[in-house]
Design an enzyme around this catalytic site. Structure first.
Site, PDB file in Angstrom:
ATOM      1  N   ASP A  22      18.734  13.119  50.322  1.00 30.71           N
ATOM      2  CA  ASP A  22      19.158  12.712  48.983  1.00 30.71           C
ATOM      3  C   ASP A  22      18.405  13.557  47.969  1.00 30.71           C
ATOM      4  O   ASP A  22      17.664  14.475  48.340  1.00 30.71           O
ATOM      5  CB  ASP A  22      18.911  11.220  48.747  1.00 30.71           C
ATOM      6  CG  ASP A  22      19.975  10.595  47.852  1.00 30.71           C
ATOM      7  OD1 ASP A  22      20.089  11.031  46.690  1.00 30.71           O
ATOM      8  OD2 ASP A  22      20.681   9.675  48.304  1.00 30.71           O
ATOM      9  N   HIS A  37      23.876  14.607  45.408  1.00 26.57           N
ATOM     10  CA  HIS A  37      22.620  14.099  45.967  1.00 26.57           C
ATOM     11  C   HIS A  37      21.919  15.201  46.768  1.00 26.57           C
ATOM     12  O   HIS A  37      21.407  14.964  47.864  1.00 26.57           O
ATOM     13  CB  HIS A  37      22.878  12.868  46.840  1.00 26.57           C
ATOM     14  CG  HIS A  37      23.302  11.666  46.043  1.00 26.57           C
ATOM     15  ND1 HIS A  37      22.419  10.952  45.276  1.00 26.57           N
ATOM     16  CD2 HIS A  37      24.507  11.063  45.911  1.00 26.57           C
ATOM     17  CE1 HIS A  37      23.076   9.950  44.686  1.00 26.57           C
ATOM     18  NE2 HIS A  37      24.341  10.003  45.044  1.00 26.57           N
ATOM     19  N   GLU A  47      29.141   9.933  44.022  1.00 28.84           N
ATOM     20  CA  GLU A  47      28.400  10.174  42.782  1.00 28.84           C
ATOM     21  C   GLU A  47      28.141  11.659  42.521  1.00 28.84           C
ATOM     22  O   GLU A  47      27.037  12.072  42.173  1.00 28.84           O
ATOM     23  CB  GLU A  47      27.074   9.401  42.797  1.00 28.84           C
ATOM     24  CG  GLU A  47      27.271   7.888  42.872  1.00 28.84           C
ATOM     25  CD  GLU A  47      25.955   7.122  42.885  1.00 28.84           C
ATOM     26  OE1 GLU A  47      25.902   6.012  42.337  1.00 28.84           O
ATOM     27  OE2 GLU A  47      24.978   7.641  43.481  1.00 28.84           O
ATOM     28  N   TRP A 105      32.218   1.396  49.210  1.00 23.99           N
ATOM     29  CA  TRP A 105      31.054   0.749  48.589  1.00 23.99           C
ATOM     30  C   TRP A 105      31.357   0.217  47.200  1.00 23.99           C
ATOM     31  O   TRP A 105      30.689  -0.698  46.727  1.00 23.99           O
ATOM     32  CB  TRP A 105      29.882   1.734  48.531  1.00 23.99           C
ATOM     33  CG  TRP A 105      30.001   2.848  47.526  1.00 23.99           C
ATOM     34  CD1 TRP A 105      30.657   4.025  47.697  1.00 23.99           C
ATOM     35  CD2 TRP A 105      29.440   2.900  46.213  1.00 23.99           C
ATOM     36  NE1 TRP A 105      30.545   4.814  46.573  1.00 23.99           N
ATOM     37  CE2 TRP A 105      29.793   4.146  45.632  1.00 23.99           C
ATOM     38  CE3 TRP A 105      28.665   2.019  45.459  1.00 23.99           C
ATOM     39  CZ2 TRP A 105      29.408   4.527  44.354  1.00 23.99           C
ATOM     40  CZ3 TRP A 105      28.277   2.405  44.174  1.00 23.99           C
ATOM     41  CH2 TRP A 105      28.645   3.633  43.635  1.00 23.99           C
ATOM     42  N   THR A 142      16.465   2.181  49.062  1.00 21.36           N
ATOM     43  CA  THR A 142      15.022   1.994  48.897  1.00 21.36           C
ATOM     44  C   THR A 142      14.447   2.694  47.667  1.00 21.36           C
ATOM     45  O   THR A 142      13.257   3.006  47.646  1.00 21.36           O
ATOM     46  CB  THR A 142      14.268   2.482  50.153  1.00 21.36           C
ATOM     47  OG1 THR A 142      14.460   3.891  50.303  1.00 21.36           O
ATOM     48  CG2 THR A 142      14.723   1.749  51.399  1.00 21.36           C
TER      49      THR A 142
END
Length: 770
Positions: free
Chosen positions: A199, A273, A336, A402, A478
């Protein structure tokens, strides 16, 4: 075992030992609940030294037997021998393929002459052993021999994909933790481990052809003043955070998962990302990456340049990845992708025109389709987040939805396999309750029940399209979860709720029944050294002053299981303590201790709360109300950097503002406030739309306003004393005389986004405040 862990486990184990249920209750407590469980007459005792056997040539069966023996020993101290035997106590055996059981089903029989687990496949045999593990470690929490009631179980999953995603890119977890997570997944028949390995904030997998991916891309300086001043004595520079998994470690994790019938799906993000990779190899991006930004959050505009050089890089990376992960799926992200840099690049605009594409979204589709062809040529299937549908997707690719369920519906209707993974309710970095001890994460509350009652069958899908729904997946992102035990807390037991949804027949699933079975599952987890959240069982308290020297205390639990028992003398509550029915009228001071009990079983350690004049005039951040709640996060304070116990504070990042509803200001002469600051490290966020009242002093103030945020200013506490403190700072201010109850609004003034100020706690004072 630590003292805190021992204190956490002791109430549940001790109380369960007092109420060892009939053997019949053992099969009734299985989680996920099996498709068929029929009681039979008789019982069978599994004693110390009993034998588990499988055919000598059955490598997987012997491996399952050793796994079962190891966990029963760890949980119950019961030693089972894995050895050939003509008449074993427990036998794991193969049967011919049975369409009724499918590729993962099993049969489990407990009879007076022994226990038999039968299945046609490795996965089925393991799942049968996992169910037997639960029978052999019953709710009583005791040690030694177990008497099992006779039962016949036939079981198989509802969906073939039952997944859990771990984000190791934002925060790195140890291999030992990853393996412990796999063990926990296996016990609840989760069979897909989605490993988010790359990422913007880090590249976590060794790629031998490109060593800078890990030597550069796996490390960052965390944002904030505390980390900038945390100097590594070996380098004289700010200490780096990070880590990566070597290829040998990855192979070991994959083998560990395979032994537990879990497929590992790696995720290598593209085209977005990609900051960590572009930092390591700048030629892959349209613009260079500032290494300081790797500690930031948000969505970055750093996309791979869609050039032949980039595709050669990605294909070489995926070639090594495919060698490490033998499963059929490779996840490529695809979500994204902010295309500002693509739009501003003359080179890429010329490429779009040369390819005859409509726009940048079409270029992303072309990018993904090119990677799909490469993977397909190597016998693998591409899967990505639902944005990969934009512009069209080739057959054979699968979609993970998602952004709600719409992506899954569109994918299935177009003939693509799909996995339901909607952020609501399957993003497990959201809080489980409004308790002050919830770990950092997103501010929205997604309770255990919210997860369990989700309907995984979109009503708009006909049966043919529904056949493309592979299953379900919960995700642990996270960004704000830096510690392994917090990942554990956030994932379980909510992942167990999702596991039952994905495994059990819908007609067998009932929320109340699941909740009643859950304490047994929690006890087993804790006995193996794990720390699932007890948020559904813990007693919450709300105390309100009713008269001078008197208060009323209301008690509740989130799940509503069992009965709350309490004491007022400071002693721990027991199954014989008074039952809570209505709010308690107490004299001040009083110490209230309470726990929920189920058939004499304490479901969590007791809540302890002192009720006195000071506590009634005190509000922790989580007892305050966030004013707007449009972009809430539960954030950890910046320091101290060497502590695992920093303050955790709820805020709305667009409007840092809190309300104390109905504060009694009679006799109040002053106020103290504990405040903290954090870097405003959200990539791509501008001041537009963020509430920032103008300051009266250079560094700003904490404003206290009466009866709403537009009400009269009661006090302004300059934050200057906290500017160079990286942990909590206590600010004090006298208040003008005020009577009655009022809503207090707390908000910070500031002239710039960075830093972001947070309010941790407020205390109203009756004495002089300097």
């Amino acid at each position: 075992m630590s003292l805190m862990r021992a204190l956490r486990i002791a109430p549940l184990v001790t109380a369960l030992a007092l109420c060892s249920g009939a053997a019949m209750a053992q099969s009734a407590s299985l989680t996920p609940i099996p498709a068929i469980a029929e009681t039979r007459s008789g019982q069978f005792a599994v004693e110390d030294g009993a034998t588990i056997s499988a055919d000598a040539a059955d490598v997987a069966g012997l491996q399952d037997a050793r796994w079962l023996s190891d966990l029963v020993r760890r949980d119950r101290g019961l030693k089972l021998s894995v050895a050939p035997s003509a008449h074993p106590a427990i036998r794991l055996a193969r049967i011919p393929a049975d369409p009724a059981l499918g590729p993962e089903g099993y049969r489990l029989d407990v009879a007076p002459d022994g226990v038999r687990v039968q299945a046609a496949t490795d996965a089925g045999l393991f799942h049968g052993a996992a169910s037997l593990l639960q029978l052999l470690t019953p709710e009583d929490g005791g040690k030694g021999a177990v008497t099992l009631a006779a039962v016949h179980i036939e079981d198989h999953p509802r969906f073939p994909w039952r997944g859990l995603m771990l984000d190791s890119a934002r925060h790195y977890q140890s291999v030992a933790f990853v393996e412990a997570l796999l063990d926990q997944m296996a016990r609840y028949k989760l069979n897909t481990f989605h490993w988010h390995l790359t990422d913007d904030q880090g590249w976590r997998i060794e790629i031998k052809r490109y060593p800078r991916l890990t030597s550069v891309g796996a490390w960052r300086v965390e944002a904030g003043e505390a980390h900038e001043h945390d100097i590594d004595p070996n380098t004289g520079k700010p200490r780096l955070y990070g880590g990566f998994y070597t290829q040998d470690q990855v192979r070991a994790v994959v083998a560990y998962a395979q032994a537990r019938s879990i497929t590992v799906v790696p995720e290598i993000e593209m085209p977005g990302h990609a900051s960590a990779a572009i930092l390591a190899y700048p030629e892959l991006g349209v613009r260079p990456v500032d290494p300081k930004t790797l500690g930031d959050w948000g969505v970055f505009p750093n996309l791979y340049k869609p050039s032949d050089q980039t595709f050669e890089f990605l294909q070489n990376v995926l070639t090594e990845v495919m060698d490490l992960f033998p499963g059929p799926y490779i996840h490529v992200g695809g979500d994204e992708a902010i295309k500002d840099y693509w739009k501003a690049s003359p080179e890429i605009q010329a490429q779009i025109k040369a390819l005859g594409l409509k726009d940048e979204d079409a270029l992303q589709s072309w990018f993904i389709q090119r990677m799909q062809r490469f993977l397909a040529a190597h016998g693998r299937r591409l899967i990505g987040w639902d944005e990969i549908l934009q512009g069209g997707l080739p057959s054979g690719a699968a979609v993970m939805s998602w952004r709600g369920t719409a992506g899954a519906v569109d994918a299935a209707n177009a003939g693509h396999d799909t996995v339901l993974s909607p952020g609501l309710p399957f993003y497990l970095d959201n809080r489980q309750s409004d308790a002050a001890d919830e770990p950092p994460g997103r501010g929205l509350i997604i309770s255990l029940q919210n997860v369990y009652i989700f309907d995984p069958t979109p009503k708009t899908l006909d049966p043919a399209a529904m056949a493309h729904v592979l299953g379900l997946q919960a995700n642990v992102w996270t960004e704000h979860i830096r510690l392994d035990d917090r990942v554990e807390h956030m994932a379980f037991p909510r992942a167990v709720a999702m596991a039952e949804m994905a495994w059990s027949p819908p007609e067998k699933r009932q929320w109340a029944d699941f909740l009643a079975r859950l304490p047994a599952a929690v006890r087993r987890d804790e006995a193996l050294g794990l720390q699932p959240a007890l948020s559904a069982f813990e007693v919450r308290q709300v105390a309100t002053q009713k008269a001078p020297g008197a208060a009323q205390v209301a008690l509740s639990t989130q799940g509503g299981l069992g009965e709350i028992r309490y004491t007022l003398d400071g002693s721990p509550p027991t199954a014989a303590s008074p039952v809570y029915a209505t709010p308690l009228d107490v004299k001040l001071p009083t110490t209230v201790r309470a726990a929920a009990f189920q058939t004499g079983v304490a479901l969590s350690p007791p809540m302890t709360h002192r009720v006195d004049v000071q506590t009634l005039r005190h509000r922790d951040n989580h007892e305050l109300q966030v004013c707007a709640g449009t972009a809430t996060l539960n954030l950890e304070a910046d320091g101290p950097v060497d502590s695992d116990h920093r303050a955790v504070i709820m805020t709305d990042t667009l409007n840092p503002c809190w309300l104390w509803k109905g504060a009694d200001l009679a006799g109040i002469k002053g106020l103290t406030a504990d405040v903290a600051k954090l870097p405003f490290d959200y990539e791509g966020v501008s001041p537009t739309g963020i509430v920032m009242p103008p300051p009266s002093t250079l560094d700003g103030e904490l404003e206290v306003r009466l009866d709403g945020c537009d009400g009269p200013l009661l006090a302004a506490l300059p934050v200057a004393p906290a500017v160079h403190n990286t942990s909590l700072t206590t600010l004090r201010r006298a208040l003008p005389p005020t009577t009655g109850r009022h809503d207090l609004c707390f908000r910070f003034t500031r002239a710039k986004l960075d830093p972001m100020w947070l309010l941790d706690a407020v205390q109203l004072e009756t004495g002089p405040t300097p």
